[in-house]
Design a protein around this motif. Structure first.
Motif, PDB file in Angstrom:
ATOM      1  N   ARG A  55       0.838  -1.201   0.000  1.00 23.77           N
ATOM      2  CA  ARG A  55       0.000   0.000   0.000  1.00 23.77           C
ATOM      3  C   ARG A  55       0.875   1.255   0.000  1.00 23.77           C
ATOM      4  NH1 ARG A  55      -5.329  -1.223   0.809  1.00 23.77           N
ATOM      5  NH2 ARG A  55      -5.794   0.997   1.074  1.00 23.77           N
ATOM      6  N   THR A  56       1.972   1.209   0.770  1.00 22.88           N
ATOM      7  CA  THR A  56       2.871   2.359   0.803  1.00 22.88           C
ATOM      8  C   THR A  56       3.511   2.574  -0.564  1.00 22.88           C
ATOM      9  OG1 THR A  56       3.363   2.009   3.147  1.00 22.88           O
ATOM     10  CG2 THR A  56       4.929   3.328   1.882  1.00 22.88           C
ATOM     11  N   LEU A  57       3.939   1.477  -1.189  1.00 22.71           N
ATOM     12  CA  LEU A  57       4.577   1.591  -2.502  1.00 22.71           C
ATOM     13  C   LEU A  57       3.648   2.246  -3.517  1.00 22.71           C
ATOM     14  CD1 LEU A  57       6.795   0.881  -4.626  1.00 22.71           C
ATOM     15  CD2 LEU A  57       5.635  -1.332  -4.911  1.00 22.71           C
ATOM     16  N   VAL A  58       2.431   1.746  -3.618  1.00 20.34           N
ATOM     17  CA  VAL A  58       1.573   2.229  -4.704  1.00 20.34           C
ATOM     18  C   VAL A  58       0.955   3.585  -4.394  1.00 20.34           C
ATOM     19  CG1 VAL A  58       1.120  -0.086  -5.560  1.00 20.34           C
ATOM     20  CG2 VAL A  58      -0.426   0.915  -3.851  1.00 20.34           C
ATOM     21  N   THR A  59       0.775   3.916  -3.119  1.00 18.01           N
ATOM     22  CA  THR A  59       0.161   5.212  -2.790  1.00 18.01           C
ATOM     23  C   THR A  59       1.212   6.304  -2.621  1.00 18.01           C
ATOM     24  OG1 THR A  59       0.127   4.606  -0.442  1.00 18.01           O
ATOM     25  CG2 THR A  59      -1.864   4.155  -1.718  1.00 18.01           C
ATOM     26  N   SER A  60       2.203   6.090  -1.765  1.00 17.23           N
ATOM     27  CA  SER A  60       3.168   7.142  -1.439  1.00 17.23           C
ATOM     28  C   SER A  60       4.276   7.291  -2.478  1.00 17.23           C
ATOM     29  CB  SER A  60       3.804   6.861  -0.077  1.00 17.23           C
ATOM     30  OG  SER A  60       2.832   6.821   0.936  1.00 17.23           O
ATOM     31  N   VAL A  61       4.661   6.188  -3.136  1.00 15.08           N
ATOM     32  CA  VAL A  61       5.790   6.236  -4.069  1.00 15.08           C
ATOM     33  C   VAL A  61       5.302   6.356  -5.509  1.00 15.08           C
ATOM     34  CG1 VAL A  61       7.839   5.029  -4.929  1.00 15.08           C
ATOM     35  CG2 VAL A  61       7.242   4.909  -2.489  1.00 15.08           C
ATOM     36  N   LEU A  62       4.449   5.437  -5.922  1.00 16.59           N
ATOM     37  CA  LEU A  62       4.058   5.386  -7.329  1.00 16.59           C
ATOM     38  C   LEU A  62       2.867   6.277  -7.648  1.00 16.59           C
ATOM     39  CD1 LEU A  62       4.414   1.556  -8.040  1.00 16.59           C
ATOM     40  CD2 LEU A  62       6.144   3.365  -8.208  1.00 16.59           C
ATOM     41  N   ALA A  63       2.237   6.856  -6.614  1.00 12.30           N
ATOM     42  CA  ALA A  63       1.069   7.722  -6.815  1.00 12.30           C
ATOM     43  C   ALA A  63      -0.002   7.023  -7.639  1.00 12.30           C
ATOM     44  CB  ALA A  63       1.497   9.037  -7.483  1.00 12.30           C
ATOM     45  N   ALA A  64      -0.248   5.753  -7.313  1.00  8.98           N
ATOM     46  CA  ALA A  64      -1.261   4.960  -8.012  1.00  8.98           C
ATOM     47  C   ALA A  64      -2.138   4.264  -6.977  1.00  8.98           C
ATOM     48  CB  ALA A  64      -0.596   3.942  -8.933  1.00  8.98           C
ATOM     49  N   PRO A  65      -2.908   5.034  -6.186  1.00  6.88           N
ATOM     50  CA  PRO A  65      -3.673   4.447  -5.075  1.00  6.88           C
ATOM     51  C   PRO A  65      -4.703   3.426  -5.527  1.00  6.88           C
ATOM     52  CG  PRO A  65      -4.348   6.717  -5.498  1.00  6.88           C
ATOM     53  CD  PRO A  65      -3.106   6.492  -6.300  1.00  6.88           C
ATOM     54  N   GLU A  66      -5.115   3.490  -6.794  1.00  6.62           N
ATOM     55  CA  GLU A  66      -6.107   2.523  -7.274  1.00  6.62           C
ATOM     56  C   GLU A  66      -5.583   1.089  -7.198  1.00  6.62           C
ATOM     57  OE1 GLU A  66      -3.609   3.775 -10.798  1.00  6.62           O
ATOM     58  OE2 GLU A  66      -4.542   4.753  -9.056  1.00  6.62           O
ATOM     59  N   LEU A  67      -4.239   0.922  -7.216  1.00  9.62           N
ATOM     60  CA  LEU A  67      -3.665  -0.424  -7.152  1.00  9.62           C
ATOM     61  C   LEU A  67      -3.751  -1.026  -5.754  1.00  9.62           C
ATOM     62  CD1 LEU A  67      -0.431   0.051  -9.330  1.00  9.62           C
ATOM     63  CD2 LEU A  67      -2.589  -1.044  -9.991  1.00  9.62           C
ATOM     64  N   ALA A  68      -3.890  -0.171  -4.745  1.00 10.26           N
ATOM     65  CA  ALA A  68      -3.905  -0.665  -3.363  1.00 10.26           C
ATOM     66  C   ALA A  68      -5.081  -1.594  -3.111  1.00 10.26           C
ATOM     67  CB  ALA A  68      -3.938   0.509  -2.393  1.00 10.26           C
ATOM     68  N   ASP A  69      -6.221  -1.297  -3.727  1.00 11.24           N
ATOM     69  CA  ASP A  69      -7.428  -2.084  -3.483  1.00 11.24           C
ATOM     70  C   ASP A  69      -7.808  -2.979  -4.657  1.00 11.24           C
ATOM     71  OD1 ASP A  69      -7.883  -0.991  -0.890  1.00 11.24           O
ATOM     72  OD2 ASP A  69      -8.548   0.854  -1.860  1.00 11.24           O
ATOM     73  N   ASP A  70      -6.924  -3.082  -5.626  1.00  7.20           N
ATOM     74  CA  ASP A  70      -7.178  -4.009  -6.734  1.00  7.20           C
ATOM     75  C   ASP A  70      -7.208  -5.428  -6.163  1.00  7.20           C
ATOM     76  OD1 ASP A  70      -6.742  -5.834  -8.940  1.00  7.20           O
ATOM     77  OD2 ASP A  70      -6.107  -4.103 -10.132  1.00  7.20           O
ATOM     78  N   PRO A  71      -8.305  -6.160  -6.327  1.00  5.45           N
ATOM     79  CA  PRO A  71      -8.423  -7.482  -5.691  1.00  5.45           C
ATOM     80  C   PRO A  71      -7.334  -8.470  -6.123  1.00  5.45           C
ATOM     81  CG  PRO A  71     -10.171  -7.129  -7.309  1.00  5.45           C
ATOM     82  CD  PRO A  71      -9.507  -5.805  -7.110  1.00  5.45           C
ATOM     83  N   ARG A  72      -6.703  -8.216  -7.256  1.00  7.63           N
ATOM     84  CA  ARG A  72      -5.620  -9.102  -7.687  1.00  7.63           C
ATOM     85  C   ARG A  72      -4.372  -8.924  -6.837  1.00  7.63           C
ATOM     86  NH1 ARG A  72      -4.811  -7.214 -13.664  1.00  7.63           N
ATOM     87  NH2 ARG A  72      -5.015  -5.239 -12.508  1.00  7.63           N
ATOM     88  N   PHE A  73      -4.272  -7.770  -6.155  1.00  7.33           N
ATOM     89  CA  PHE A  73      -3.022  -7.413  -5.502  1.00  7.33           C
ATOM     90  C   PHE A  73      -3.174  -7.156  -3.995  1.00  7.33           C
ATOM     91  CE2 PHE A  73      -2.531  -5.059  -9.786  1.00  7.33           C
ATOM     92  CZ  PHE A  73      -2.186  -6.237 -10.445  1.00  7.33           C
ATOM     93  N   THR A  74      -4.320  -7.450  -3.420  1.00  6.31           N
ATOM     94  CA  THR A  74      -4.584  -7.059  -2.039  1.00  6.31           C
ATOM     95  C   THR A  74      -3.613  -7.694  -1.057  1.00  6.31           C
ATOM     96  OG1 THR A  74      -6.928  -6.840  -2.585  1.00  6.31           O
ATOM     97  CG2 THR A  74      -6.338  -6.939  -0.246  1.00  6.31           C
ATOM     98  N   THR A  75      -3.347  -8.972  -1.206  1.00  7.40           N
ATOM     99  CA  THR A  75      -2.417  -9.667  -0.313  1.00  7.40           C
ATOM    100  C   THR A  75      -1.224 -10.191  -1.115  1.00  7.40           C
ATOM    101  OG1 THR A  75      -3.353 -11.891  -0.569  1.00  7.40           O
ATOM    102  CG2 THR A  75      -4.398 -10.423   1.065  1.00  7.40           C
ATOM    103  N   ASN A  76      -0.179 -10.577  -0.394  1.00  6.21           N
ATOM    104  CA  ASN A  76       0.994 -11.127  -1.071  1.00  6.21           C
ATOM    105  C   ASN A  76       0.639 -12.392  -1.836  1.00  6.21           C
ATOM    106  OD1 ASN A  76       4.006 -11.233  -1.516  1.00  6.21           O
ATOM    107  ND2 ASN A  76       3.707 -13.198  -0.482  1.00  6.21           N
ATOM    108  N   VAL A  77      -0.226 -13.219  -1.262  1.00  6.05           N
ATOM    109  CA  VAL A  77      -0.650 -14.432  -1.964  1.00  6.05           C
ATOM    110  C   VAL A  77      -1.331 -14.065  -3.278  1.00  6.05           C
ATOM    111  CG1 VAL A  77      -2.169 -16.445  -1.854  1.00  6.05           C
ATOM    112  CG2 VAL A  77      -0.832 -15.779   0.158  1.00  6.05           C
TER     113      VAL A  77
END
Length: 392
Positions: free
Chosen positions: A252-274
């Protein structure tokens, strides 16, 4: 202050990488290391190349702080001189070919000197069907399974450094320290065996357990990781940046604070490491699409500010002038037979005393002094070609 191993004397009949690394570690800690070399060329590593002002890169890395005596161990007089040196030593280390130490009369040293610490470094260890096999680093990496799990899915590769040699050299110096500690308590010496194969297999740790208990060999992933995503090199405007996110809050930190792509934080494909591992290709593509917006320096600064684990993919030339090493003053000057060179301090830093960064010896540089110390007529044995500078 006193260096930890001051007063300890090590005699080594050694060549190449494994044993020389072990004894160099001991020399850095203050031990006196007497290196017995072949009179006709010395340690093989002297001739691997001549890139360091005429001296081999491997040799200057592995042999600082030692005294070199050139002896012909094929003749009885040469072997007698070596045994005289061993008689006053605390430690004897050898990594000759299998059986060579016994043929040269070094197999019974503990019988004469029960307090001596003797270390025999070999490729495969004594006994077993491969005892007599040659044991170069690449061959050991192959036998240990290291090559099988290193590289890309398409191509297995060996490591870029002599991992098997380094592993066995480190275990050798560790064992010497343990044996000396016991001897100082009990007076008892030790006979120690270090196998390059066994040292390298030990480093295979997690891979062995994965194979034994899951029935699968870890997949070769290149820069990626079989169990974590994103974990790879990602493109920038002028290079690549390695990013490793090991937990979901980091994502979440990577996609929101670094990449400025907050939509990726809640993408169901990427929610957890699994989830991210299951959709690795899509995850990596999403990250790469954003990292390419910045230069290496810009992205590095953003990642560091956010506390996201990352590193620049440095070339060796950049490591030589690494700002962290310079800031911590890790380089020292040491002498060689042709010129002064830079050498890196050992990784273990004592607060009260610095490692002894001694010079790299020329072949036979200390022959005459060591012969005199051993009570031998130096002029006579040098004149007869038993010891001394290399033969013409």
């Amino acid at each position: 202050m006193t260096r930890p191993l001051e007063g300890v004397t090590v005699v080594a009949v050694e060549q190449a990488v494994a044993a020389p690394l072990a004894t160099r570690n001991l020399a850095d800690l203050g031990a006196r290391v007497i290196k017995i070399e072949r009179i006709d060329g010395g340690d093989f590593a002297r001739g691997y190349d001549h890139v360091v002002h005429g001296t081999g890169a491997h040799f200057v890395w592995l042999n600082r702080g030692k005294e070199s005596i050139a002896l012909d161990l094929k003749v009885p007089e040469g072997r007698d001189i070596a045994r005289r040196l061993v008689a006053t030593a605390d430690v004897f280390v050898q990594n000759l070919a299998p059986g060579a130490a016994d043929r040269l009369g070094f197999g019974d040293l503990r019988a004469e000197h029960p307090e001596l610490v003797v270390v025999n470094v070999s490729g495969f260890g004594a006994g077993g069907p491969m005892e007599q096999r040659k044991a170069y680093d690449m061959l050991i990496q192959a036998e240990a399974g290291l090559i099988a799990i290193t590289g890309t899915p398409e191509t297995p590769v060996k490591t870029g450094i002599p991992t098997a040699d380094i592993a066995s050299g480190m275990y050798c110096s560790q064992a010497v320290l343990a044996a000396l500690l016991r001897r100082w308590r009990t007076g008892e010496g030790a006979t120690i065996e270090v196998s390059m194969l066994e040292a390298t297999v030990e480093w295979m740790g997690y891979a062995l357990y994965t194979q034994m208990y899951a029935g699968t060999q870890p997949t070769r992933m290149g820069l990626s990781h079989a169990s974590i995503a994103p974990y790879d090199a990602f493109p920038t405007r002028d290079g690549q940046m390695l990013i490793g996110v090991q937990n979901d809050s980091g994502w979440r930190t990577l996609v929101t604070s670094v990449l400025a792509a907050p939509e990726l934080a809640d993408d169901p494909r990427f929610t957890t490491n699994v989830d991210r591992v299951a959709h690795r290709a899509a995850c990596d593509a999403a990250v790469a699409g954003h990292t390419a917006r910045w230069t290496n320096a810009e992205l590095d600064e953003r990642l560091a500010a956010a506390g996201v684990p990352a590193a620049q993919l440095k070339e060796v030339g950049q490591v030589v002038d690494h700002p962290q090493l310079r800031a911590r003053d890790r380089w020292r000057k040491v002498g060689t037979e042709f010129a002064e060179i830079d050498a890196l301090l050992p990784p273990a830093t004592f607060a009260d005393v610095e490692a002894r960064m001694g010079d790299v010896p020329a072949l036979g540089q200390h022959t005459r002094a060591l012969l005199a110390e051993s009570g031998v007529d130096a002029d006579d044995v040098i004149a007869r070609g038993i010891a001394g500078p290399p033969r013409a």
